[in-house]
Design a protein around this motif. Structure first.
Motif, PDB file in Angstrom:
ATOM      1  N   PRO A 132       0.687  -1.222   0.179  1.00 55.87           N
ATOM      2  CA  PRO A 132      -0.969   0.131   0.040  1.00 55.87           C
ATOM      3  C   PRO A 132       1.131   1.723   0.312  1.00 55.87           C
ATOM      4  CG  PRO A 132      -0.401  -1.410   2.304  1.00 55.87           C
ATOM      5  CD  PRO A 132       0.611  -1.960   1.453  1.00 55.87           C
ATOM      6  N   PRO A 133       0.576   2.154  -0.808  1.00 53.06           N
ATOM      7  CA  PRO A 133       1.415   3.680  -0.818  1.00 53.06           C
ATOM      8  C   PRO A 133       1.675   4.095   0.387  1.00 53.06           C
ATOM      9  CG  PRO A 133      -0.526   3.352  -2.417  1.00 53.06           C
ATOM     10  CD  PRO A 133      -0.667   2.487  -2.287  1.00 53.06           C
ATOM     11  N   ALA A 134       1.157   3.625   1.783  1.00 54.86           N
ATOM     12  CA  ALA A 134       0.785   4.379   2.187  1.00 54.86           C
ATOM     13  C   ALA A 134       1.468   3.309   3.702  1.00 54.86           C
ATOM     14  CB  ALA A 134      -0.812   4.621   3.370  1.00 54.86           C
ATOM     15  N   LEU A 135       2.063   2.118   3.339  1.00 55.32           N
ATOM     16  CA  LEU A 135       3.000   1.703   4.080  1.00 55.32           C
ATOM     17  C   LEU A 135       4.204   2.401   4.933  1.00 55.32           C
ATOM     18  CD1 LEU A 135       3.110  -0.889   5.986  1.00 55.32           C
ATOM     19  CD2 LEU A 135       3.555  -2.089   4.212  1.00 55.32           C
ATOM     20  N   LYS A 136       5.181   3.192   3.710  1.00 53.34           N
ATOM     21  CA  LYS A 136       6.169   3.585   3.790  1.00 53.34           C
ATOM     22  C   LYS A 136       6.155   4.446   5.005  1.00 53.34           C
ATOM     23  CE  LYS A 136       7.877   3.376  -0.676  1.00 53.34           C
ATOM     24  NZ  LYS A 136       8.891   3.627  -1.594  1.00 53.34           N
ATOM     25  N   LEU A 182      10.591  -2.674   0.821  1.00 52.04           N
ATOM     26  CA  LEU A 182      10.047  -1.675   0.150  1.00 52.04           C
ATOM     27  C   LEU A 182      11.146  -0.708  -0.753  1.00 52.04           C
ATOM     28  CD1 LEU A 182       8.019  -0.592   3.162  1.00 52.04           C
ATOM     29  CD2 LEU A 182       7.587  -2.488   1.434  1.00 52.04           C
ATOM     30  N   LEU A 183      11.880  -0.448  -0.360  1.00 51.72           N
ATOM     31  CA  LEU A 183      13.665   0.251  -1.563  1.00 51.72           C
ATOM     32  C   LEU A 183      14.009  -0.516  -2.378  1.00 51.72           C
ATOM     33  CD1 LEU A 183      14.627   2.388   1.990  1.00 51.72           C
ATOM     34  CD2 LEU A 183      13.762   2.794  -0.173  1.00 51.72           C
ATOM     35  N   ASP A 184      14.284   0.191  -3.662  1.00 44.37           N
ATOM     36  CA  ASP A 184      14.294  -0.652  -3.863  1.00 44.37           C
ATOM     37  C   ASP A 184      15.728  -0.391  -4.685  1.00 44.37           C
ATOM     38  OD1 ASP A 184      12.157  -2.831  -5.062  1.00 44.37           O
ATOM     39  OD2 ASP A 184      11.603  -0.910  -5.836  1.00 44.37           O
ATOM     40  N   ILE A 237      -0.322 -10.092   5.811  1.00 43.16           N
ATOM     41  CA  ILE A 237      -1.138  -8.841   5.456  1.00 43.16           C
ATOM     42  C   ILE A 237      -0.648  -8.293   3.903  1.00 43.16           C
ATOM     43  CG2 ILE A 237      -2.900  -7.216   6.326  1.00 43.16           C
ATOM     44  CD1 ILE A 237      -1.698  -8.204   8.635  1.00 43.16           C
ATOM     45  N   TRP A 238       0.806  -7.234   3.878  1.00 45.06           N
ATOM     46  CA  TRP A 238       0.241  -6.183   2.974  1.00 45.06           C
ATOM     47  C   TRP A 238       1.365  -6.251   2.018  1.00 45.06           C
ATOM     48  CZ3 TRP A 238      -0.144  -4.427   8.592  1.00 45.06           C
ATOM     49  CH2 TRP A 238      -1.556  -3.928   8.362  1.00 45.06           C
TER      50      TRP A 238
END
Length: 285
Positions: A132-136, A182-184, A237-238
């Motif tokens: 989800p975009p808000a996860l960060k 979440l980091l590429d 979950i995400w």
């Protein structure tokens, strides 16, 4: 998948050995006349010892291996492997610190090994579900919440305070475990990058306070629980982390007994002095 589990276990071994090396170095330069549990000059004296430097090198290697593992296998498998570093510390302490393990503790070491073997067989590749975009931003907010937990826990009595600080530290160390996924690339505009730094640093502060002011065993138990369960839940979950088809029961069983074995060895969080805990990742010991 097998290489990812190998990296996770190797990371755990590095962290577990680093804890013992740093403990030996810290104890060799501790001031026997000090009346306080915290010696402000201890770290400066310890870094002159080759064992402490070796411990730092092992911490760095463990972090690198942890990052690789997090990019290859589910978070729940990496989290359980990191909790198993207490088993490594326990076994190493029998040789290097002349610590005796009870039968229950030797059994716990064996249980941890069996649990990790089960996880290795059951773990699939890392999840491919877009987060989800808000996860960060949620991770960065969680890192700030860890600081609030520390401030509130400082007013609690005895074991309750140690448990709360340990739980908070585990949440903080868990933030980087998720953020790495979440980091590429090294993106300075990404909240996940700052979550890694703030989460690890906050966790380090809480864990140091817990070890200095309360039951280390209680704090370590809280750390193991929150550092393994919460990041694993986020992955499931995400982030789409899943075991191999038909092997969910094996993954759940392996995870549960690995964590249970680590909890049985929680007293080995007492080996280092407060200044010699593993550095934030997270980043461990």
């Amino acid at each position: 998948m097998h290489f990812g589990m190998f990296c996770a276990v190797a990371s755990s071994i590095c962290y577990g050995l680093a804890t013992v090396f740093q403990a030996i170095a810290a104890r060799s330069v501790a001031d026997p006349d000090a009346t306080s549990g915290v010696d402000a000059a201890l770290l400066l004296r310890a870094v002159r010892q080759w064992r402490y430097v070796a411990g730092l090198a092992l911490d760095g290697a463990g972090f690198a291996l942890q990052v690789v593992a997090l990019r290859l296998i589910p978070i729940y498998a990496v989290s359980a492997a990191l909790a198993a570093s207490l088993a490594v510390t326990a076994v190493a302490a029998t040789r290097l610190l002349s610590v005796r393990l009870s039968r229950i503790e030797w059994t716990a070491v064996g249980v941890v090994c069996i649990g990790l073997a089960m996880l290795g067989l059951a773990s699939g590749p890392e999840g491919s579900t877009p987060p989800p975009p808000a996860l960060k931003w949620a991770l960065l907010g969680t890192a700030f919440v860890v600081l609030l937990i520390g401030a509130a826990a400082g007013r609690l009595p005895g074991r309750t305070r140690a448990l709360a600080l340990g739980l908070g530290a585990g949440i903080g160390f868990g933030v980087p475990e998720v953020a790495v996924r979440l980091l590429d690339s090294l993106d300075f505009s990404s909240p996940a990058l700052y979550a890694i730094v703030l989460g690890g640093a906050s966790a380090f502060l809480l864990l140091t306070s817990a070890f200095a002011r309360g039951s280390v065993t209680t704090a370590t138990a809280g750390l193991v629980l929150s550092e393994t369960l919460l990041p694993s839940a986020v992955g499931l979950i995400w982030l789409g982390d899943r075991p191999r088809e038909g092997l969910a029961w094996l993954a759940v069983t392996g995870f549960a007994i690995s964590v249970a074995g680590a909890l049985a060895l929680a007293r080995f969080g007492e080996l280092p002095t407060p200044q010699t805990q593993r550095p934030p990742v997270d980043p461990a010991p």
